[in-house]
Motif scaffolding. Structure first.
Motif, PDB file in Angstrom:
ATOM      1  N   LYS A   1       0.748  -0.967  -0.313  1.00  0.00           N
ATOM      2  CA  LYS A   1      -0.064  -0.011  -0.373  1.00  0.00           C
ATOM      3  C   LYS A   1       1.072   1.413  -0.258  1.00  0.00           C
ATOM      4  CE  LYS A   1      -4.340   0.245   0.377  1.00  0.00           C
ATOM      5  NZ  LYS A   1      -4.484  -0.238   1.404  1.00  0.00           N
ATOM      6  N   TYR A   2       1.926   1.503   0.773  1.00  0.00           N
ATOM      7  CA  TYR A   2       3.139   2.622   0.834  1.00  0.00           C
ATOM      8  C   TYR A   2       3.523   2.840  -0.523  1.00  0.00           C
ATOM      9  CZ  TYR A   2       7.000   4.639   1.713  1.00  0.00           C
ATOM     10  OH  TYR A   2       8.318   5.875   1.539  1.00  0.00           O
ATOM     11  N   LEU A   3       3.789   1.353  -0.969  1.00  0.00           N
ATOM     12  CA  LEU A   3       4.466   1.569  -2.317  1.00  0.00           C
ATOM     13  C   LEU A   3       3.704   2.290  -3.329  1.00  0.00           C
ATOM     14  CD1 LEU A   3       7.458   1.714  -3.817  1.00  0.00           C
ATOM     15  CD2 LEU A   3       6.667  -0.958  -4.590  1.00  0.00           C
ATOM     16  N   VAL A   4       2.186   1.886  -3.877  1.00  0.00           N
ATOM     17  CA  VAL A   4       1.237   2.038  -4.079  1.00  0.00           C
ATOM     18  C   VAL A   4       1.051   3.867  -4.174  1.00  0.00           C
ATOM     19  CG1 VAL A   4      -1.210   2.079  -5.149  1.00  0.00           C
ATOM     20  CG2 VAL A   4       0.014   0.429  -4.787  1.00  0.00           C
ATOM     21  N   GLN A   5       1.254   4.275  -2.888  1.00  0.00           N
ATOM     22  CA  GLN A   5       0.805   5.402  -2.201  1.00  0.00           C
ATOM     23  C   GLN A   5       2.400   6.232  -3.178  1.00  0.00           C
ATOM     24  OE1 GLN A   5      -2.238   7.313  -1.416  1.00  0.00           O
ATOM     25  NE2 GLN A   5      -3.193   5.019  -1.635  1.00  0.00           N
ATOM     26  N   GLU A   6       3.262   5.649  -2.791  1.00  0.00           N
ATOM     27  CA  GLU A   6       3.930   6.787  -3.324  1.00  0.00           C
ATOM     28  C   GLU A   6       4.018   6.065  -5.001  1.00  0.00           C
ATOM     29  OE1 GLU A   6       7.137   8.119  -1.890  1.00  0.00           O
ATOM     30  OE2 GLU A   6       5.338   7.821  -1.175  1.00  0.00           O
ATOM     31  N   ALA A   7       3.218   5.662  -5.917  1.00  0.00           N
ATOM     32  CA  ALA A   7       3.402   5.684  -7.483  1.00  0.00           C
ATOM     33  C   ALA A   7       2.766   6.985  -7.452  1.00  0.00           C
ATOM     34  CB  ALA A   7       3.247   3.745  -7.908  1.00  0.00           C
ATOM     35  N   ARG A   8       1.567   6.894  -7.317  1.00  0.00           N
ATOM     36  CA  ARG A   8       0.250   7.813  -7.542  1.00  0.00           C
ATOM     37  C   ARG A   8       0.799   8.838  -7.262  1.00  0.00           C
ATOM     38  NH1 ARG A   8      -5.242   4.493  -4.808  1.00  0.00           N
ATOM     39  NH2 ARG A   8      -5.217   3.398  -6.627  1.00  0.00           N
ATOM     40  N   ARG A   9       1.116   9.513  -6.000  1.00  0.00           N
ATOM     41  CA  ARG A   9       1.980  10.346  -5.836  1.00  0.00           C
ATOM     42  C   ARG A   9       3.052  11.022  -6.907  1.00  0.00           C
ATOM     43  NH1 ARG A   9       6.325  12.380  -4.006  1.00  0.00           N
ATOM     44  NH2 ARG A   9       7.075  10.573  -3.806  1.00  0.00           N
ATOM     45  N   GLU A  10       3.978  10.268  -7.136  1.00  0.00           N
ATOM     46  CA  GLU A  10       5.011  10.333  -8.420  1.00  0.00           C
ATOM     47  C   GLU A  10       4.719  10.762  -9.466  1.00  0.00           C
ATOM     48  OE1 GLU A  10       8.572  10.584  -8.657  1.00  0.00           O
ATOM     49  OE2 GLU A  10       8.321  10.846  -6.810  1.00  0.00           O
ATOM     50  N   ALA A  11       2.812  10.391  -9.967  1.00  0.00           N
ATOM     51  CA  ALA A  11       2.386   9.876 -10.997  1.00  0.00           C
ATOM     52  C   ALA A  11       1.267  11.241 -11.342  1.00  0.00           C
ATOM     53  CB  ALA A  11       1.681   9.179 -11.479  1.00  0.00           C
ATOM     54  N   THR A  12       0.862  11.593 -10.154  1.00  0.00           N
ATOM     55  CA  THR A  12       0.246  13.465  -9.541  1.00  0.00           C
ATOM     56  C   THR A  12       1.240  14.307 -10.055  1.00  0.00           C
ATOM     57  OG1 THR A  12      -1.710  11.829  -8.696  1.00  0.00           O
ATOM     58  CG2 THR A  12      -1.801  14.318  -8.566  1.00  0.00           C
ATOM     59  N   ASP A  13       2.157  14.129  -9.337  1.00  0.00           N
ATOM     60  CA  ASP A  13       2.975  15.998  -9.721  1.00  0.00           C
ATOM     61  C   ASP A  13       3.475  15.719 -10.774  1.00  0.00           C
ATOM     62  OD1 ASP A  13       2.679  16.055  -6.945  1.00  0.00           O
ATOM     63  OD2 ASP A  13       4.746  14.470  -6.349  1.00  0.00           O
ATOM     64  N   PHE A  14       4.279  14.181 -11.272  1.00  0.00           N
ATOM     65  CA  PHE A  14       4.320  14.512 -12.754  1.00  0.00           C
ATOM     66  C   PHE A  14       2.972  15.214 -14.131  1.00  0.00           C
ATOM     67  CE2 PHE A  14       4.885  12.882 -17.621  1.00  0.00           C
ATOM     68  CZ  PHE A  14       6.552  12.865 -17.064  1.00  0.00           C
ATOM     69  N   HIS A  15       1.737  14.728 -13.698  1.00  0.00           N
ATOM     70  CA  HIS A  15       1.530  15.017 -14.456  1.00  0.00           C
ATOM     71  C   HIS A  15       0.999  16.751 -14.304  1.00  0.00           C
ATOM     72  CE1 HIS A  15      -3.482  16.140 -15.764  1.00  0.00           C
ATOM     73  NE2 HIS A  15      -2.930  14.925 -16.669  1.00  0.00           N
ATOM     74  N   SER A  16       0.562  17.225 -13.084  1.00  0.00           N
ATOM     75  CA  SER A  16       0.452  17.854 -12.713  1.00  0.00           C
ATOM     76  C   SER A  16       2.299  19.246 -13.266  1.00  0.00           C
ATOM     77  CB  SER A  16       0.720  19.047 -10.799  1.00  0.00           C
ATOM     78  OG  SER A  16      -0.088  17.792 -10.204  1.00  0.00           O
ATOM     79  N   TYR A  17       2.718  18.763 -13.197  1.00  0.00           N
ATOM     80  CA  TYR A  17       4.164  19.145 -14.065  1.00  0.00           C
ATOM     81  C   TYR A  17       3.844  19.713 -15.961  1.00  0.00           C
ATOM     82  CZ  TYR A  17       6.153  20.775  -9.569  1.00  0.00           C
ATOM     83  OH  TYR A  17       6.503  20.947  -8.436  1.00  0.00           O
ATOM     84  N   CYS A  18       3.667  18.364 -16.124  1.00  0.00           N
ATOM     85  CA  CYS A  18       3.753  18.049 -17.380  1.00  0.00           C
ATOM     86  C   CYS A  18       2.760  18.583 -18.011  1.00  0.00           C
ATOM     87  CB  CYS A  18       4.867  16.726 -17.869  1.00  0.00           C
ATOM     88  SG  CYS A  18       6.672  16.428 -17.275  1.00  0.00           S
ATOM     89  N   ARG A  19       1.677  17.826 -17.483  1.00  0.00           N
ATOM     90  CA  ARG A  19       0.249  17.923 -18.278  1.00  0.00           C
ATOM     91  C   ARG A  19      -0.240  17.142 -19.130  1.00  0.00           C
ATOM     92  NH1 ARG A  19      -2.444  21.355 -14.931  1.00  0.00           N
ATOM     93  NH2 ARG A  19      -1.121  23.300 -14.297  1.00  0.00           N
ATOM     94  N   HIS A  20       0.686  15.770 -19.482  1.00  0.00           N
ATOM     95  CA  HIS A  20       0.063  14.894 -19.726  1.00  0.00           C
ATOM     96  C   HIS A  20       0.418  13.470 -18.332  1.00  0.00           C
ATOM     97  CE1 HIS A  20       4.506  13.414 -20.626  1.00  0.00           C
ATOM     98  NE2 HIS A  20       4.637  14.641 -21.039  1.00  0.00           N
TER      99      HIS A  20
END
Length: 234
Positions: A82-101
């Motif tokens: 569950k911790y690794l999944v939350q980290e993956a979701r955070r990374e994916a969300t941050d990437f989308h916020s900066y790169c818009r894809h």
């Protein structure tokens, strides 16, 4: 070299707490597989809710969507998963916020391997007893399967497995996997692989299956009725 170094490392480069983490994954008794066909990618795993008494199956799963196009199956100690999944979701969300894809599967898996490696380099930290297999379908890579584990290694695969019966599952996939399988054949092979290594006929409630296709690129989990439709053995 200090005694503290030898406490965690061997001269041949092996790392004690990584080996312990890999063994801990197998001790959970869960096996998962992932493979890709011509127009789809599939993950399948034992339903962890069937191994825990009196648990609500709606609150325990090994399958997760990480962003709009990437899903995963995690195997190992559930708290670490569950911790690794939350980290993956955070990374994916941050990437989308900066790169818009959306973050591509290979980039996301690489980032998860980096996070896992931080745990292996820090002597005071415990390596996460979790293996993650990611699937996706996009314009650049098509159907894709990537895997990373506590050793921080990551690679793309045609088919792979993780967990208690990993070696047996990989041997079964090596003998039965074919390139450019259809969607139905891919789901059948994933389910048949679990049945073969677990030595019993899996019922739809005993397994979890997730899929992405060229027509529906959003990761989704199949319900029991859909699993029956895909697999004529039920």
């Amino acid at each position: 070299m200090s005694d503290k170094f030898y406490k965690y490392y061997l001269p041949d480069g092996r790392i004690f707490h990584v080996e312990v983490a890999l063994k801990a994954i197998n001790r959970e008794g869960i096996t998962s597989v992932a493979l890709k066909g011509k127009t789809c990618a599939v993950v399948a795993s034992q339903n962890i809710a069937t191994n825990i008494a009196n648990i609500d199956p709606e609150t325990a799963t090994s399958l997760f969507a990480l962003n709009e196009i990437v899903g995963c199956v995690v195997t190992g100690r559930y708290s670490d998963c569950k911790y690794l999944v939350q980290e993956a979701r955070r990374e994916a969300t941050d990437f989308h916020s900066y790169c818009r894809h959306q973050m591509a599967i290979d980039v996301l898996c690489h980032r998860m391997a980096d996070i896992l490696q931080l745990k292996t380099r820090c002597l005071e930290a415990r390596a996460l007893a979790c293996s993650m297999m990611l699937i996706s379908y996009d314009d650049d890579l098509g159907a894709s399967v990537f895997k990373t584990d506590p050793s921080a290694n990551y690679c793309g695969y045609f088919a792979c497995a993780s967990g208690a019966k990993q070696l047996q599952a990989e041997d079964f996939l090596r003998k039965n996997y074919k390139l450019n399988m259809s969607e139905k054949e891919s789901v059948r092979l994933a389910v048949n692989c679990l049945e073969n290594v677990l030595d019993f006929e899996c019922q739809p409630q005993d397994i979890e299956v997730g899929i992405v296709t060229d027509c529906n690129r959003k990761f989704r989990k199949l319900n029991e009725k859909e699993i029956k439709e895909y697999n004529h053995y039920f």
